[in-house]
Design a protein around this motif. Structure first.
Motif, short mmCIF file in Angstrom:
data_model
loop_
_atom_site.label_atom_id
_atom_site.label_comp_id
_atom_site.label_asym_id
_atom_site.label_seq_id
_atom_site.Cartn_x
_atom_site.Cartn_y
_atom_site.Cartn_z
N THR A 134 -4.77 8.15 2.58
CA THR A 134 -5.76 7.09 2.57
C THR A 134 -7.15 7.67 2.85
N CYS A 161 -4.31 0.65 -2.98
CA CYS A 161 -5.06 0.43 -1.75
C CYS A 161 -6.55 0.39 -2.01
N ASN A 322 -4.62 -5.59 1.23
CA ASN A 322 -3.53 -5.00 0.43
C ASN A 322 -2.63 -6.03 -0.23
N HIS A 620 0.58 3.65 8.95
CA HIS A 620 1.54 4.09 7.93
C HIS A 620 2.70 4.89 8.55
MO MO Z 1 -4.54 1.87 2.41
#
Ligand code: MO
Ligand code: MGD
Ligand code: MGD
Ligand code: SF4
Length: 731
Positions: A134, A161, A322, A620
């Motif tokens: 990310t 994303c 998201n 995550h």
């Molecule tokens: Mo993300």
């Protein structure tokens, strides 16, 4: 220096209790956290040996007002963790056997430079790829490095994303609108639409912190939440539009239908600043609330009430996330929401959807504000055309992650030979981790992973580089679309840090070894920071003492400057999409697997599967080895409505298997009566650092093994991570 001190820029609306500035003990230092995409300024407490031991909220910071979350507070545990990689590791046994030896940085960088150089000469630069996770600080150099090398293969999770919305914004508005939830001008939003964002837990991808959003929600007169789950924002909302996952574009089209049909749009803004309004009005005529109700499962009268509130309670802003990106209708939905904010006249107004003005005398390093940061201009058209998956998705960001990993295994259109993974764990976070695993184990000739830990992905690398944590970085924090520039200071140096290096310092070094000095003219990281600050007359020390610099924010810049699109206006009907042969007005497309589009599949897989709604303690796949975080979420969960559990003869806490047409994964069932009875939500990113390596049980509870590589958004390449199908069985 144009920057105002924080107290000045955030005056009226902030209503901060006036308290004397906290006296910083000599061992307490202010910095900017990077445990997520947030911008919280925090206080770091150092022990006598100058090791960070505690991180606490900073009550005097306008970005955080004292708030801190468990991830930020766990910073010292991350750096001191016994499993941390502290020296470069070279594989000694077969791939994935977990046999390593420590080597020095010189040897590691010599190996990388010579291998990249050989591949570049033998096969061409496109045979080298850089995969990042990310958007972290490294983003300012990762794209630049790989593009300067001549390779278009810059791979990221961006297609799922944020980037579909960024690209939709750039072709529609010309910039990325961000919710003005900090009360910069004294005005806070009075109406807030929270759409597909779990912002209280995540801060979304927009660089805000959840606590500040909570404050804005409390102050708003109307809060409309569009989310299949009863999120914490939904619990406090005026209206919760509990739509069926994947139908969000249909809902927005119906909102536009009501607003335009009832003449509630901002006619003045539309006539002066938008193109294609007549076509849009004609287009949405068919999408009535009565049409949308059975599609979305949101009652027509709720759609009408929400539309009226959105158009009349001003200023209104949109927190989006998201839930929009992770669908095969992502790009169209993103555009539809931008049109909603435009026709209601909420672009670039105080308390609306704004475009921050950065300080003019700090050099911009945000890839969103300065396209040159990513170095795309360094590629020739021929080099761009060599990107794996070139042309597959007209509005996709960079090299499409699933297409890339498939190419590594299948060799079509060619097989990359060297891959550098910086800050990413795609075996867990990307779909088809089995393909990623096969690629790294059997197909890619040389792979390097930069990380803090030996993740399941890192375990398959040939070389692992120890990365510096945010507590170990000096930085000018000028990344996403922030409303301020912040100082981050390197506070940890000791044995915990070992030889960990800032990713960007490593990239700079390697760039010089590969002769990329033109794209990387700075001798080292400190020189780069000094160059960023040079126009301001501050050196890094002066800047870090200041801590926060604001730009001279002006609203309604379109009154004088227009919008930076081809027409100079907000393109309700997109000329760019028309030019690409794509629908220039948003269209709703049913998810590829759903009770409506594939009733036969749904008969065997009766639940709609959402996965990866983020949880507060983890970022995550990170944090599973940190006790303070793991205690908050000890095991991977799948949230299911209690009635559905009862029908299956299951109870809260039971071990279950989630089975999809593509794979299966184990979770602990968690009863959640805030979900519709046929919708479930499975955690993503789970591996078990406490279990034996090298694989740490990663296949057992990996939500992303529940998806295939069959369905993508035709515009952006996004994947239906929040609208698949599954069934639930006792494990
Ligand atoms: Mo993300
Ligand atoms: N099913 C499902 N899957 C999803 C999502 C979803 O909603 N559902 N969300 C998706 C989204 S939004 C994203 S962005 C991706 C994220 O995908 P990734 O970015 O791959 O996810 P992370 O787990 O954050 O992996 C980052 C790794 O980088 C390391 N790391 C952290 N900071 C740094 C650093 O500064 N430098 C270096 N070198 N390493 C660092 C961490 O230790 C970790 O191992 O996942 C996607 N996956
Ligand atoms: N704690 C924590 N914070 C994070 C992260 C993290 O991993 N952990 N990751 C960071 C990253 S990389 C990102 S991108 C951001 C993401 O931040 P968010 O955008 O907040 O991401 P999610 O948690 O995936 O929330 C998506 C929301 O969309 C809803 N949703 C699912 N399907 C649909 C749908 O069809 N329609 C609508 N309207 N809603 C739907 C879900 O129920 C969920 O509440 O968070 C960042 N912050
Ligand atoms: S919300 Fe993000 S930036 Fe703020 S303290 Fe938590 S991890 Fe750090």
């Amino acid at each position: 220096m144009s920057a105002a001190p924080p107290s000045q820029g955030l005056s009226t609306a902030s209503r901060a209790p006036s308290r004397p500035s906290l006296r910083l003990a000599p061992r307490v230092v202010r910095t900017a956290c990077r445990g997520c995409h947030g911008v919280c300024q925090v206080l770091v407490h150092l022990d006598d040996a100058s090791n960070p031991v505690r991180v606490t909220g900073d009550p005097d910071s306008p970005t955080s007002r004292g708030c801190i979350c468990p991830k930020g507070a766990a910073g010292p545990q991350f750096i001191a963790h016994p499993d941390r990689v502290r020296r470069p590791l070279l594989r000694t046994g077969p791939r994935g056997a977990g046999q390593w030896k420590e080597i020095g940085w010189e040897a590691a960088l010599t190996l990388m430079a010579s291998t990249f150089d050989r591949v570049r000469r033998e096969s061409g630069p496109e045979y080298i790829a850089l995969c990042q996770g990310t958007g972290r600080p490294y983003t300012e150099f990762t794209g630049r490095f790989i593009h300067a090398l001549g390779s278009p293969n810059f791979v990221s999770p961006g297609h799922n994303c944020f980037l579909p919305r960024v690209i939709a914004s750039s072709i529609t508005v010309g910039w990325m609108p961000v919710a003005d939830v900090y009360g910069h001008d004294g005005a806070m939003p009075r109406c807030m639409l929270v759409f597909g964002a779990n912002a209280m837990e995540t801060g979304a991808a927009d660089g805000m912190c959840g606590a500040m959003m909570r404050r804005a929600l409390r102050g708003a007169a109307q809060v409309i939440v569009a989310d299949p789950r009863r999120t914490s924002a939904a619990r406090a909302a005026t209206q919760h539009l509990q739509l069926r996952p994947g139908t969000e574009c249909a809902l927005v089209l119906a909102l536009l239908h009501v607003i335009i049909g009832e003449g509630l749009h901002d006619a003045d803004f539309v006539s002066r600043h938008c193109t294609g309004f007549a076509e849009l009005a004609e287009h949405v005529r068919a999408f009535s609330p009565q049409w949308a109700a059975p599609v979305t499962r949101v009652p027509a009268q709720d759609i009408i009430a929400a539309a009226r509130a959105l158009a009349t309670v001003k200023p209104a802003c949109l927190l989006w996330g998201n839930g929009i990106d992770t669908s095969t209708n992502a790009f169209q939905t993103g555009r539809a929401l931008l049109l909603l904010m435009a026709v209601t006249g909420n672009l670039d107004v105080p308390g609306g959807m704004v475009h921050w003005v950065p300080p003019p005398d700090i050099r911009c390093k945000s890839p969103l504000e300065n396209k040159k940061v990513l170095g795309m201009h360094l590629l020739s058209p021929e080099q761009k055309a060599r990107m794996i998956g070139a042309g597959r998705f007209p509005f996709g960001p960079g090299c499409h992650q699933p297409t890339f990993w498939e190419a590594c295994v299948g060799g079509q259109p060619y097989r990359p030979r060297a891959v550098w993974l910086v800050g990413t764990n795609p075996m867990l976070t990307a779909t088809r981790g089995d393909v990623v695993e096969a690629a790294l184990r059997d197909h890619v000739e040389f792979s390097v992973v930069s990380d803090f830990f030996l993740t399941p992905t890192a375990q398959l690398a040939d070389l692992v580089l120890p990365a510096a944590h945010w507590l170990e970085q000096d930085d000018v924090v000028y990344f996403h679309k922030l409303w301020c520039v912040l100082a981050r200071r390197r506070l940890a140096h000791g044995p915990h840090s070992g030889e960990a290096r800032d990713d960007r310092a490593v990239i700079l070094d390697l760039a010089h070894r590969l002769g990329l000095d033109e794209a990387f003219p700075w001798p080292d990281w400190d020189a780069y920071l000094a160059w960023l600050l040079e126009p301001s007359g501050m050196d890094f020390r002066a800047f870090s003492e200041k801590g926060l610099v604001l730009g001279p924010m002006r609203y309604r810049k379109h009154e004088t400057d227009g919008f930076p699109t081809p027409s100079g206006k907000v393109e309700l009907r997109s000329s760019v999409m028309a030019g690409a042969g794509r629908p220039p007005l948003p269209v709703y497309v049913e998810p590829p697997l759903s009770p409506e589009s594939t009733p036969d599949v749904a008969a065997a897989y009766p639940f709609i599967l959402m996965s990866g709604c983020k949880v507060l303690p983890f970022f995550h796949s990170e944090g599973r080895q940190i006790d303070t975080l793991r205690r908050l979420r000890p095991e991977p969960r799948v949230a299911v409505h209690p009635d559905a559990l009862a029908r299956l003869g299951l109870a809260d806490g039971d071990a279950v298997r989630v089975v999809s047409p593509y794979g299966q994964a184990r979770f602990v069932a968690a009863a959640d009566d805030g979900l519709p009875p046929d919708v479930v939500q499975a955690d993503h990113g789970w591996w078990f650092p406490e279990r034996p390596g090298p694989d740490h049980g990663w296949r057992e509870s990996c939500a992303n093994l529940l998806y295939g590589h069959d369905h993508f958004d035709p515009d952006s390449g996004a994947e239906p991570l929040k609208c698949g199908l599954c069934r639930i069985e006792r494990a």
